[in-house]
Motif scaffolding. Structure first.
Motif, mmCIF file in Angstrom:
data_model
loop_
_atom_site.group_PDB
_atom_site.id
_atom_site.type_symbol
_atom_site.label_atom_id
_atom_site.label_comp_id
_atom_site.label_asym_id
_atom_site.label_seq_id
_atom_site.Cartn_x
_atom_site.Cartn_y
_atom_site.Cartn_z
ATOM 1 N N ARG A 1 34.181 37.909 31.493
ATOM 2 C CA ARG A 1 35.319 38.084 32.381
ATOM 3 C C ARG A 1 35.492 36.869 33.275
ATOM 4 N NH1 ARG A 1 33.219 43.450 32.183
ATOM 5 N NH2 ARG A 1 34.847 44.993 31.681
ATOM 6 N N SER A 2 36.741 36.648 33.680
ATOM 7 C CA SER A 2 37.011 35.598 34.665
ATOM 8 C C SER A 2 36.364 35.997 35.985
ATOM 9 C CB SER A 2 38.523 35.436 34.855
ATOM 10 O OG SER A 2 38.798 34.526 35.896
ATOM 11 N N PRO A 3 35.679 35.077 36.651
ATOM 12 C CA PRO A 3 34.980 35.435 37.891
ATOM 13 C C PRO A 3 35.919 35.806 39.031
ATOM 14 C CG PRO A 3 34.938 33.065 37.531
ATOM 15 C CD PRO A 3 35.499 33.679 36.289
ATOM 16 N N LEU A 4 37.187 35.386 38.953
ATOM 17 C CA LEU A 4 38.100 35.638 40.068
ATOM 18 C C LEU A 4 39.479 35.996 39.542
ATOM 19 C CD1 LEU A 4 38.674 35.592 43.116
ATOM 20 C CD2 LEU A 4 39.272 33.163 42.873
ATOM 21 N N LEU A 5 39.979 37.157 39.940
ATOM 22 C CA LEU A 5 41.337 37.588 39.594
ATOM 23 C C LEU A 5 42.101 37.763 40.904
ATOM 24 C CD1 LEU A 5 40.572 40.317 36.867
ATOM 25 C CD2 LEU A 5 41.242 37.936 36.501
ATOM 26 N N SER A 6 43.022 36.859 41.168
ATOM 27 C CA SER A 6 43.726 36.911 42.456
ATOM 28 C C SER A 6 45.051 37.648 42.310
ATOM 29 C CB SER A 6 43.989 35.487 42.962
ATOM 30 O OG SER A 6 44.910 34.824 42.119
ATOM 31 N N GLU A 7 45.490 38.248 43.403
ATOM 32 C CA GLU A 7 46.762 38.969 43.420
ATOM 33 C C GLU A 7 47.927 38.014 43.179
ATOM 34 O OE1 GLU A 7 49.435 42.161 43.625
ATOM 35 O OE2 GLU A 7 47.257 42.056 43.324
ATOM 36 N N SER A 8 47.831 36.808 43.742
ATOM 37 C CA SER A 8 48.926 35.846 43.558
ATOM 38 C C SER A 8 49.058 35.451 42.080
ATOM 39 C CB SER A 8 48.686 34.601 44.424
ATOM 40 O OG SER A 8 47.480 33.948 44.039
ATOM 41 N N ARG B 1 48.445 45.904 35.047
ATOM 42 C CA ARG B 1 47.263 45.305 35.661
ATOM 43 C C ARG B 1 46.084 45.311 34.689
ATOM 44 N NH1 ARG B 1 47.269 44.067 41.004
ATOM 45 N NH2 ARG B 1 49.142 44.660 42.166
ATOM 46 N N THR B 2 45.925 46.392 33.930
ATOM 47 C CA THR B 2 44.843 46.442 32.936
ATOM 48 C C THR B 2 45.037 45.356 31.885
ATOM 49 O OG1 THR B 2 44.519 48.819 33.253
ATOM 50 C CG2 THR B 2 43.711 47.875 31.191
ATOM 51 N N ALA B 3 46.274 45.193 31.419
ATOM 52 C CA ALA B 3 46.550 44.158 30.427
ATOM 53 C C ALA B 3 46.294 42.766 31.003
ATOM 54 C CB ALA B 3 47.992 44.274 29.942
ATOM 55 N N PHE B 4 46.631 42.561 32.286
ATOM 56 C CA PHE B 4 46.374 41.271 32.927
ATOM 57 C C PHE B 4 44.873 41.002 32.984
ATOM 58 C CE2 PHE B 4 45.327 39.119 36.997
ATOM 59 C CZ PHE B 4 45.796 37.857 36.667
ATOM 60 N N GLN B 5 44.099 42.001 33.381
ATOM 61 C CA GLN B 5 42.650 41.829 33.439
ATOM 62 C C GLN B 5 42.089 41.495 32.059
ATOM 63 O OE1 GLN B 5 40.300 44.886 35.461
ATOM 64 N NE2 GLN B 5 38.777 44.762 33.824
#
Length: 571
Positions: free
Chosen positions: A238-245, A138-142
């Protein structure tokens, strides 16, 4: 020009020290992929030799990286055809006299030792690494959704980097330190500025250090494959929106990228510790003499193109004292020697530009190859996985040599076969153009040095005026596509180039002119095509179309594309 004794000795000391204890990443594969014997998915076979999904994926991704091509179903089919054709051509090569040549035997032995080194790395590091945790993924994805604006100070010496960091810690402004590090006459806001970079788009160690910083902070000296850096993080977006999907969709790819980065970073330390335990001592005068000899024998003098002739092991071995000691190392309590003859054996598998211009670093790379293979042999790693990798690499090289033999055949090709090829390629009159360009270029060992030259001013060592692009194959693809009147940095096989395209012109040519120009290029490929077609008629070639077109190893499946029902004309 040959180096003086003093200059040669200094270069040797610096080069060997940096290479023996560093970790250049091209001397062995750090991501061998799935175990070839463990993959039951056979997508195709030719004459009983299987092409598994893992072998196809490994070689196809390598093709995409080196060629810059897009992933399409048509390209996948073309690459599968390439592997099947290679199996058949390798069989023809094995029946030729060339397969028994000393040169080919040396190649096979080098492959065996290189793959032993890879197995030692796999067993010693990769097989013991834990899978990434959910938090790490998840950290790498962010971080993959962020951009960092950075500048850096670049050094080739760790001591200089440490002294610079001490001055910054003592209160010296970063831009003033950049002025002094880069030798500028005044403070320049562009000094060391890299701009916005992505988490996966820069060197692994550089990225990890940059993403640990807070805006306005600088790092301690960071070692990358290019040298040493002090990194200043100016800001992070940063991207304003990080969705679970979105995370779940990208999860597998991010996990794979993260594992690969860990392998590279931890691999550095693994090999560094391995070499430190060997307590290597260099023989600077002997390496300097070797450098002078390579310069005197260098077939690439006067050949600035990527297709310059390679240095040959046999040529070098005939001229040197094979017993000359280049370095000594510790092994099981004994002091042993690495000789000039051993280096000559490895020469053809080493980066050619490094061997010519940084011989000491090249010696370090060869020594590392030798010792990793020796360590693997001592623990018995000539196993089934090693054997499969050796067999596949030898197969591809056998096919490549067979292709070269066919393409250098000077026999005539029947005019009707040439005409058939032109018709299949739809060489319609009126759409062909001859391209010429004027450009200049300079070569550098690393990207960092090339970018530094752009900032300070490039010393152009290569220049062409109104040259037909087909006459400069080592430059044509870049010169044809780079922006006009712009300075660009591009990576090549063994080095980095700075290219400035000054002018590019094209003019229409008639069908007959184009046919005449292509005849020489098409004839050898037609001979290869005819041989492969005849081989396919004599053996069984089987393809599991459903399995092949269902492969989704790149995260998606391309849209279906039409495919020829027989071997394609070799490209």
């Amino acid at each position: 020009m040959r180096r003086t004794a003093v200059a040669g000795t200094l270069a040797v000391l610096v080069g060997v020290a940096s290479l023996l204890w560093g970790c250049a990443r091209s001397e062995f594969r750090t991501d061998p992929g799935p175990g070839p014997d463990a993959d039951p998915r056979m997508v195709a076979s030719a004459d009983g030799v299987p092409v598994t999904a893992s072998w196809f994926e490994q070689t196809y991704i390598d093709f995409l990286v080196k060629s810059g091509a897009n992933d399409t179903l048509l390209n996948r089919w073309a690459h599968l055809d390439f592997l099947l054709d290679s199996i058949l051509l390798a069989g023809e090569f094995e029946a030729s006299d060339d397969a028994a040549s000393d040169d080919f035997k040396r190649f096979v032995k080098r492959v065996e030792l290189e793959e032993l080194g890879s197995r030692y790395f796999e067993v010693g590091l990769i097989d013991t690494m834990a899978a990434p945790t959910e938090r790490q993924i998840r950290t790498a994805f962010q971080r993959s959704k962020e951009k960092a604006v950075v500048r850096h100070l670049y050094f080739t010496s760790p001591d200089e980097a440490r002294e610079s960091w001490k001055r910054l810690q003592a209160g010296k402004p970063f831009l003033e330190e950049a002025r002094d590090v880069y030798g500028l006459s005044r403070v320049d806001s562009a000094a060391g500025y890299l701009g916005e970079v992505g988490y996966w788009s820069v060197d692994d160690a550089f990225a990890e250090a940059a993403w640990r910083l807070s805006p306005g902070a600088w790092s301690q000296p960071v070692r990358t494959r290019f040298g040493w850096h002090i990194i200043l993080l100016e800001q992070r977006t940063r991207s304003p929106l990080l969705s679970e999907s979105e995370f779940q969709t990208a999860r597998a790819g991010i996990s794979s990228q993260y594992r690969l980065r860990r392998r590279r970073l931890e691999g550095d330390g693994f090999v560094r510790q391995f070499m430190e335990a060997r307590e290597v001592q260099v023989n600077a005068p002997t390496i300097s003499a070797l450098s002078d000899l390579i310069q005197s024998l260098d077939p690439a003098v006067g050949h600035p193109l990527a297709s310059a002739p390679a240095l040959q092991s046999e040529t070098l071995a005939a001229e040197l004292d094979e017993g000359g000691v280049l370095a000594t190392y510790e092994w099981d309590g004994d002091r042993e020697a690495f000789t000039a003859g051993q280096y000559a054996f490895w020469l053809e598998s080493l980066p050619q530009r490094e061997a010519r211009e940084r011989t000491a670093a090249s010696v370090g790379r060869a020594l590392r190859n030798e010792l990793l293979a020796r360590a693997a042999d001592e623990v018995g790693l000539r196993d089934a996985e090693w054997e499969t990798e050796v067999r596949r690499r030898v197969l591809l090289e056998s096919a490549a040599r067979m292709r070269r033999a066919i393409r250098t055949d000077s026999s005539e090709v029947a005019p009707e076969r040439l005409r058939e090829a032109y018709d299949r390629l739809r060489l319609d009159a009126g759409r062909h153009r001859a391209r010429q360009a004027s450009f200049r270029a300079a070569l550098y060992p690393s990207r960092a040095e090339a970018e530094e030259a752009v900032r300070k001013g490039v010393e152009w060592t290569i220049s062409y005026k109104n040259v037909p692009l087909q006459d400069v194959p080592g430059w044509g693809p870049w010169v044809a596509s780079l922006p006009l009147d712009d300075v660009s940095v591009v990576g090549r096989r063994d080095d980095w180039a700075v290219i400035h395209v000054l002018e590019r012109v094209s003019s229409p040519v008639s069908r007959e002119q184009y046919i005449q120009r292509l005849s020489k290029e098409l004839a050898p490929r037609i001979r290869e095509y005819d041989l492969v077609r005849s081989l396919r008629e004599r053996v069984d070639v089987v393809v599991d179309t459903s399995l092949f077109e269902s492969l989704s190893f790149l995260g998606s499946r391309p849209e279906p594309s039409p495919r020829a029902s027989e071997p394609h004309l070799p490209e």
